[in-house]
Design a protein around this motif. Structure first.
Motif, PDB file in Angstrom:
ATOM      1  N   PRO A  24      -7.856  42.533  26.422  1.00  0.00           N
ATOM      2  CA  PRO A  24      -7.625  43.958  26.160  1.00  0.00           C
ATOM      3  C   PRO A  24      -8.844  44.835  26.411  1.00  0.00           C
ATOM      4  CG  PRO A  24      -7.664  42.679  24.113  1.00  0.00           C
ATOM      5  CD  PRO A  24      -7.590  41.706  25.238  1.00  0.00           C
TER       6      PRO A  24
ATOM      7  N   HIS B 196      -8.960  45.394  30.063  1.00  0.00           N
ATOM      8  CA  HIS B 196      -7.821  46.223  30.450  1.00  0.00           C
ATOM      9  C   HIS B 196      -8.142  47.704  30.247  1.00  0.00           C
ATOM     10  CE1 HIS B 196      -3.374  47.508  29.709  1.00  0.00           C
ATOM     11  NE2 HIS B 196      -3.781  47.811  30.920  1.00  0.00           N
TER      12      HIS B 196
ATOM     13  N   ARG C 245      -8.719  50.597  33.227  1.00  0.00           N
ATOM     14  CA  ARG C 245      -7.933  51.838  33.265  1.00  0.00           C
ATOM     15  C   ARG C 245      -8.858  53.054  33.382  1.00  0.00           C
ATOM     16  NH1 ARG C 245      -2.556  51.055  34.505  1.00  0.00           N
ATOM     17  NH2 ARG C 245      -1.918  49.087  33.553  1.00  0.00           N
TER      18      ARG C 245
ATOM     19  N   LYS D 134      -1.739  43.504  28.440  1.00  0.00           N
ATOM     20  CA  LYS D 134      -1.281  43.346  29.824  1.00  0.00           C
ATOM     21  C   LYS D 134      -2.301  42.542  30.635  1.00  0.00           C
ATOM     22  CE  LYS D 134       0.479  46.199  33.679  1.00  0.00           C
ATOM     23  NZ  LYS D 134       1.854  45.684  33.692  1.00  0.00           N
ATOM     24  N   GLY D 135      -1.825  41.543  31.369  1.00  0.00           N
ATOM     25  CA  GLY D 135      -2.714  40.710  32.176  1.00  0.00           C
ATOM     26  C   GLY D 135      -3.354  39.572  31.409  1.00  0.00           C
TER      27      GLY D 135
ATOM     28  N   THR E  83      -6.010  36.319  32.614  1.00  0.00           N
ATOM     29  CA  THR E  83      -7.293  36.408  31.923  1.00  0.00           C
ATOM     30  C   THR E  83      -7.619  35.090  31.240  1.00  0.00           C
ATOM     31  OG1 THR E  83      -7.009  38.779  31.491  1.00  0.00           O
ATOM     32  CG2 THR E  83      -8.613  37.612  30.140  1.00  0.00           C
TER      33      THR E  83
ATOM     34  N   LYS F   5      -5.568  39.235  37.753  1.00  0.00           N
ATOM     35  CA  LYS F   5      -5.727  39.982  36.506  1.00  0.00           C
ATOM     36  C   LYS F   5      -5.931  41.477  36.773  1.00  0.00           C
ATOM     37  CE  LYS F   5      -9.660  40.597  34.657  1.00  0.00           C
ATOM     38  NZ  LYS F   5      -9.704  42.051  34.346  1.00  0.00           N
ATOM     39  N   SER F   6      -6.827  41.792  37.700  1.00  0.00           N
ATOM     40  CA  SER F   6      -7.124  43.196  37.993  1.00  0.00           C
ATOM     41  C   SER F   6      -5.910  43.912  38.579  1.00  0.00           C
ATOM     42  CB  SER F   6      -8.303  43.300  38.967  1.00  0.00           C
ATOM     43  OG  SER F   6      -9.500  42.875  38.354  1.00  0.00           O
TER      44      SER F   6
ATOM     45  N   GLN G  47      -3.535  44.527  35.657  1.00  0.00           N
ATOM     46  CA  GLN G  47      -4.049  45.491  34.679  1.00  0.00           C
ATOM     47  C   GLN G  47      -4.183  46.906  35.242  1.00  0.00           C
ATOM     48  OE1 GLN G  47      -7.651  43.641  33.117  1.00  0.00           O
ATOM     49  NE2 GLN G  47      -6.491  42.737  31.435  1.00  0.00           N
ATOM     50  N   THR G  48      -4.095  47.064  36.552  1.00  0.00           N
ATOM     51  CA  THR G  48      -4.079  48.401  37.145  1.00  0.00           C
ATOM     52  C   THR G  48      -2.677  48.779  37.610  1.00  0.00           C
ATOM     53  OG1 THR G  48      -4.734  47.459  39.295  1.00  0.00           O
ATOM     54  CG2 THR G  48      -6.490  48.336  37.896  1.00  0.00           C
TER      55      THR G  48
END
Length: 294
Positions: free
Chosen positions: A124, A127, A131, A163-164, A168, A229-230, A233-234
C-alpha cells in the motif's frame, strides 16, 4: 518471546528503520524515473529512455518533482524495512537456535519470510507513492498522500488500497530471499578469507560493496514482478481497470513487448541499486553494532 529476545528484536527494528530512511532518501529520484517509464503507454510513450525522462521531468516539473510522494515512503518504507530486517534477524535466530550454522536454503527462506512480512506494508505504501508520482497535470486528482488514501479507501475500500498486492508479495518474497542470501554469502566469505571473528571487523566500504551486490542480484531476478506491480497499481479501479489480475497483466506485457517488456525502466533501477543498497546495509550494520550492547 522473552525479554531478551524482545529487546534484540527492538534493536533490529530500530537499525532497520535507519537503513530504510537512508534507502528512501538516496533512492527516491531513481524510483520516480522508474515508475514514469514503467507506467507509460507502450503504444505512445512520453519518454524515450531514462535520460529523456530525467530531462523532461527537470524541464517541465522542476527538480522537486523527483521527490514527489516522498513523505509516504520516508515514513512507510522506513517502517517497512525495519520490519523486514527485524523479521529476518528473528528468523535467523530461530533457524540457528541449536547452534548449527545456517544452510543456503535457510538463508533464502529467512529472507523470503521477511519479504512477505514486509509486503503487507510496502504494497500500500508504494501504491500511494506511485499514484502521486504519475500525476503530471496541473489538475491533480490527489493533493497528497492522506488525500490519496482517503479518496481511494472511500471509493474502493481496503481492496483499493491493497491493489497490486500479489505481484508485490512475489517480488518481495523471492527478491528478499535472493537479497539476504547474497549478503550473507559475501559476509561469510569475507570473514573466512581474512579470518575475522566478528562481522563488525569488516570495513565499511566492503559493506557498501556487498550491499550494492545484493541490490543487483535482487533486481535482476525480481524485476519482472515489479513491472506487473507498477502496471496494476497505475491501472484504473473496478470497471475502469484494464487488467483483471496479475496474470492477465503479465500476459498483456508479453504479448505486446515480449520478454523485454518485463525489463522496461530497468536502467534507472539497476543504477539505483548500488547506492541505495550500499547506504541501506552500511547504515543498518553501523547502527546495529552501535546498539548491540545497550
Amino acid at each position: 518471546m522473552t525479554d531478551g529476545a524482545f529487546l534484540q528484536s527492538a534493536k533490529d527494528f530500530f537499525a532497520g528503520a535507519t537503513g530504510g530512511i537512508a534507502q528512501v532518501l538516496v533512492g527516491q529520484p531513481f524510483d520516480c524515473v522508474k515508475v514514469r517509464l514503467q507506467s507509460q503507454s507502450f503504444g505512445s510513450p512520453l519518454y524515450d529512455n531514462a535520460i529523456d525522462c530525467v530531462k523532461k521531468i527537470s524541464k517541465n516539473e522542476g527538480l522537486g518533482a523527483f521527490y514527489k510522494g516522498t513523505v509516504t515512503p520516508l515514513l512507510g518504507i522506513g517502517f517497512c524495512v525495519s520490519i523486514q530486517f527485524a523479521t529476518y534477524e528473528y528468523t535467523k535466530r530461530f533457524f540457528s537456535r541449536n547452534g548449527n550454522p545456517m544452510s543456503v536454503p535457510q538463508f533464502y527462506t529467512a529472507g523470503a519470510i521477511s519479504g512477505l512480512a514486509n509486503s503487507l506494508l510496502v504494497g500500500p505504501v508504494e501504491h500511494i507513492r506511485i499514484r502521486l508520482q504519475i500525476q503530471t497535470d496541473a489538475n491533480k486528482l490527489y493533493s497528497g498522500p492522506l488525500d490519496c488514501i482517503r479518496k481511494i479507501s472511500s471509493q474502493y475500500g481496503i481492496k483499493g488500497i491493497m491493489k497490486g498486492f500479489i505481484p508485490t508479495a512475489l517480488r518481495e518474497g523471492h527478491g528478499s530471499g535472493v537479497y539476504f542470501l547474497t549478503y550473507e554469502t559475501l559476509i561469510k566469505r569475507s570473514m573466512e578469507k581474512h579470518q575475522l571473528k566478528d562481522r563488525s571487523q569488516i570495513p565499511g566500504w566492503k559493506l557498501c560493496v556487498f550491499g550494492a551486490a545484493c541490490g543487483y542480484s535482487m533486481w535482476i531476478l525480481a524485476y519482472p514482478f515489479d513491472i506487473v506491480k507498477s502496471k496494476i497499481q497505475t491501472d484504473g479501479f473496478s470497471s475502469k481497470a484494464i487488467y483483471k489480475n496479475a496474470w492477465q497483466c503479465a500476459q498483456g506485457i508479453y504479448s505486446t513487448s515480449g520478454m523485454k517488456g518485463f525489463y522496461r525502466g530497468f536502467i534507472p533501477v539497476i543504477v539505483r541499486a548500488a547506492p541505495v543498497n550500499a547506504a541501506t546495509f552500511y547504515v543498518y550494520e553501523t547502527v546495529s553494532q552501535s546498539v548491540r550492547h545497550l
